[in-house]
Design a protein around this motif. Structure first.
Motif, mmCIF file in Angstrom:
data_model
loop_
_atom_site.group_PDB
_atom_site.id
_atom_site.type_symbol
_atom_site.label_atom_id
_atom_site.label_comp_id
_atom_site.label_asym_id
_atom_site.label_seq_id
_atom_site.Cartn_x
_atom_site.Cartn_y
_atom_site.Cartn_z
ATOM 1 N N VAL A 73 0.869 -1.187 0.000
ATOM 2 C CA VAL A 73 0.000 0.000 0.000
ATOM 3 C C VAL A 73 0.904 1.235 0.000
ATOM 4 N N VAL A 74 0.591 2.215 -0.836
ATOM 5 C CA VAL A 74 1.354 3.465 -0.856
ATOM 6 C C VAL A 74 0.681 4.443 0.104
ATOM 7 N N GLU A 75 1.442 4.869 1.118
ATOM 8 C CA GLU A 75 0.906 5.843 2.078
ATOM 9 C C GLU A 75 1.263 7.240 1.587
ATOM 10 N N THR A 76 0.254 8.101 1.498
ATOM 11 C CA THR A 76 0.511 9.471 1.030
ATOM 12 C C THR A 76 -0.086 10.467 2.024
ATOM 13 N N SER A 77 0.265 11.743 1.822
ATOM 14 C CA SER A 77 -0.277 12.794 2.689
ATOM 15 C C SER A 77 -1.783 12.951 2.491
ATOM 16 N N GLN A 78 -2.326 12.312 1.443
ATOM 17 C CA GLN A 78 -3.787 12.371 1.260
ATOM 18 C C GLN A 78 -4.421 10.991 1.337
ATOM 19 N N GLY A 79 -3.800 10.118 2.116
ATOM 20 C CA GLY A 79 -4.389 8.798 2.351
ATOM 21 C C GLY A 79 -3.723 7.702 1.544
ATOM 22 N N PRO A 80 -4.093 6.445 1.836
ATOM 23 C CA PRO A 80 -3.437 5.313 1.174
ATOM 24 C C PRO A 80 -3.950 5.066 -0.252
ATOM 25 N N ILE A 81 -3.058 4.527 -1.081
ATOM 26 C CA ILE A 81 -3.453 4.078 -2.429
ATOM 27 C C ILE A 81 -3.039 2.608 -2.545
ATOM 28 N N HIS A 82 -3.934 1.771 -3.082
ATOM 29 C CA HIS A 82 -3.638 0.343 -3.275
ATOM 30 C C HIS A 82 -3.229 0.148 -4.737
ATOM 31 N N PRO A 83 -1.926 -0.013 -4.981
ATOM 32 C CA PRO A 83 -1.479 -0.085 -6.381
ATOM 33 C C PRO A 83 -1.143 -1.506 -6.813
ATOM 34 N N GLY A 84 -1.153 -1.724 -8.121
ATOM 35 C CA GLY A 84 -0.564 -2.954 -8.644
ATOM 36 C C GLY A 84 0.948 -2.866 -8.578
ATOM 37 N N LEU A 85 1.483 -1.768 -9.097
ATOM 38 C CA LEU A 85 2.929 -1.561 -9.176
ATOM 39 C C LEU A 85 3.286 -0.216 -8.559
ATOM 40 N N VAL A 86 4.525 -0.103 -8.111
ATOM 41 C CA VAL A 86 5.015 1.176 -7.581
ATOM 42 C C VAL A 86 6.366 1.465 -8.230
ATOM 43 N N VAL A 87 6.589 2.713 -8.650
ATOM 44 C CA VAL A 87 7.931 3.129 -9.091
ATOM 45 C C VAL A 87 8.348 4.310 -8.220
ATOM 46 N N LEU A 88 9.516 4.175 -7.600
ATOM 47 C CA LEU A 88 10.035 5.227 -6.728
ATOM 48 C C LEU A 88 11.113 6.023 -7.455
ATOM 49 N N THR A 89 10.909 7.343 -7.569
ATOM 50 C CA THR A 89 11.958 8.241 -8.056
ATOM 51 C C THR A 89 12.085 9.353 -7.014
ATOM 52 N N GLY A 90 12.933 10.296 -7.247
ATOM 53 C CA GLY A 90 13.086 11.385 -6.274
ATOM 54 C C GLY A 90 14.306 12.245 -6.553
ATOM 55 N N GLY A 91 15.090 11.875 -7.566
ATOM 56 C CA GLY A 91 16.275 12.666 -7.910
ATOM 57 C C GLY A 91 17.180 12.819 -6.703
ATOM 58 N N PRO A 92 17.560 14.060 -6.353
ATOM 59 C CA PRO A 92 18.452 14.257 -5.210
ATOM 60 C C PRO A 92 17.831 13.821 -3.880
ATOM 61 N N LYS A 93 16.519 13.598 -3.883
ATOM 62 C CA LYS A 93 15.817 13.181 -2.648
ATOM 63 C C LYS A 93 15.495 11.690 -2.656
ATOM 64 N N LEU A 94 16.090 10.953 -3.562
ATOM 65 C CA LEU A 94 15.721 9.536 -3.685
ATOM 66 C C LEU A 94 16.076 8.732 -2.432
#
Ligand SMILES: Cc1cc2nc3c(=O)[nH]c(=O)nc-3n(C[C@H](O)[C@H](O)[C@H](O)COP(=O)(O)OP(=O)(O)OC[C@H]3O[C@@H](n4cnc5c(N)ncnc54)[C@H](O)[C@@H]3O)c2cc1C
Length: 393
Positions: A185-206
């Protein structure tokens, strides 16, 4: 009702945004992109835009080739483009050791189809009339290398996201991963999202994005400065190929009738920093003036400092997160203009199928780093002299 998606992509920079677009193009019905601020507010809008196929490793070459082709195809595909300009890129050599390394590199690049050629000192001076003559031992040149306009690239991926139907959620922060009944489950500042897949990026904040997800990602950020000189007739784009003075970590290209030049201080400790370092700027201005004398008397029209992403081996990270089959990590290692679309497409492929036809990603995963963040791959030799260690913070 729970919030679901086929894929959630974290980060609205060039890597996350093009990745979300490619996932949608691959047929996923509901792709959600979350960005804690606004699209492009990270490194992607502040870059110099250099796009080079003259990479130091086969992976670097392939990503440069793929991304350049993508930039050239954008207008047909999405109706706009990132402003790719085929300017030609010159990598001069100043020592015999650099000449030997350049010839070996050229052989590797040519075998992969890059139209790179060697210019002897006189040819090099003729190809670049702004350069003080007699300074180099020759250099490599690729006429098909060039640059994009980074703000235009942000506009292009914004158009692509909207047209393709990616759901863009700005001002929504990624807070971490948890496990739900059917998987991650992806936890966000606006609640959880139930995804099939997740891709994490973030550049200098990765690294920070990784920490939130319970992952150790050896990527960092370091200050990088870019300046643009006043205009001068001698700096007409027809007279100025792009140049990378590799040993000095200084590069330049034409920009609006003047010269845009960028630099990173290899002795500076890594970490976020957006203050201008006047002392280092003065040092690089002196180096630039020695090589391009016309710049000595020119004022600066623009100057900025921003945090650039890097990895310890200066290579990208593309791979599934260890132990988290549905989570893919993507980082362009400070080369997101030149490799970004290729990294994004490869990350989308890996998220969907585990491999990619952009390049063999098997060496590029997080498992190449040891506990201390050291890579078992050889460092890309054609990179800015970034720090090779990761900030401890
Ligand atoms: C001054 C400068 C010059 C450069 N010049 C060049 C160049 O000439 N050629 C080249 O190839 N590369 C260049 N680069 C590097 C290039 O800009 C980067 O490699 C590229 O932009 C990285 O793209 P990204 O999408 O990974 O990161 P970013 O563009 O930084 O995007 C990451 C996004 O993630 C978001 N984010 C972070 N944390 C969270 C969270 N918790 N939740 C949600 N969102 C989050 C951020 O707000 C950001 O918008 C330059 C960089 C700088 C700074």
């Amino acid at each position: 009702m729970s919030d679901t998606a086929d894929a959630v992509v974290v980060g609205g920079g060039t890597v996350g945004a093009w990745c979300a677009y490619f996932l949608r193009q691959a047929g996923l019905a509901r792709v959600v992109l979350i960005e804690k601020g606004l699209l492009g507010q990270g490194a992607s809008s502040r870059a110099a835009g250099v796009v080079r196929m003259q990479g130091g490793t086969p992976e670097a070459v392939r990503l440069g080739q793929w991304s350049r082709r993508f930039y050239l195809s954008q207008r047909d595909e999405i109706g706009t483009d990132s402003g790719f300009t085929e300017q030609g890129y010159l990598l001069p050599c100043f020592t015999e050791a650099e000449v030997t390394a350049a010839h070996a590199r050229m052989e590797m690049q040519a075998a992969l189809g890059v139209p790179v050629r060697w210019l002897d000192p006189a040819e090099l001076d003729a190809a670049n009339p702004t350069l003080a003559p007699g300074q180099t031992l020759g250099g490599t040149f690729c006429a098909q290398d060039g640059f994009i306009a980074p703000p235009r690239n942000v506009a292009a991926y914004t158009v692509a996201l909207i047209r393709s139907g990616v759901e863009v959620r700005e001002r929504v922060a990624f807070r971490g991963l948890s496990s739900g009944g059917r998987g991650v489950v992806v936890e966000t500042s606006q609640g959880p999202i139930h995804p099939g897949l997740v891709v994490l990026t973030g550049g200098p904040k990765l690294a920070e994005v990784g920490r939130l997800a319970g992952l150790r990602i050896p990527a960092g950020g370091a200050r990088h400065q870019v300046a643009v000189t006043e205009r001068h007739p001698d700096l007409d784009p027809a007279r100025v190929p792009m140049v990378f003075d590799l040993a000095a970590g200084l590069y330049w290209r034409p920009e609006e009738g003047g010269l845009l030049f960028g630099m990173s201080n290899p002795d500076e400790p890594p970490g976020e920093n957006r203050e201008v370092d006047e002392e280092y700027l003065a040092k690089m201005r002196a180096r630039l003036a020695a090589l391009v004398p016309v710049t000595a008397g020119l004022g600066l029209r623009r100057l900025w400092a921003a945090t650039i992403d890097y990895t310890p081996d200066h290579l990208p990270i593309i791979g599934r997160a260890p132990g988290l089959d549905r989570v893919t990590v993507a980082c362009a290692g400070g080369a997101g203009m030149m490799w970004g679309p290729g990294v994004a497409r490869a990350a989308a492929d890996v998220a969907l199928t585990g491999s990619s036809d952009v390049l063999d990603v098997s060496p590029l995963g997080l498992d190449r780093f040891d506990e201390a963040g050291h890579s078992r791959l050889a460092t890309d030799p054609i990179a800015l002299p970034f720090p090779e260690r990761i900030a401890s913070s």
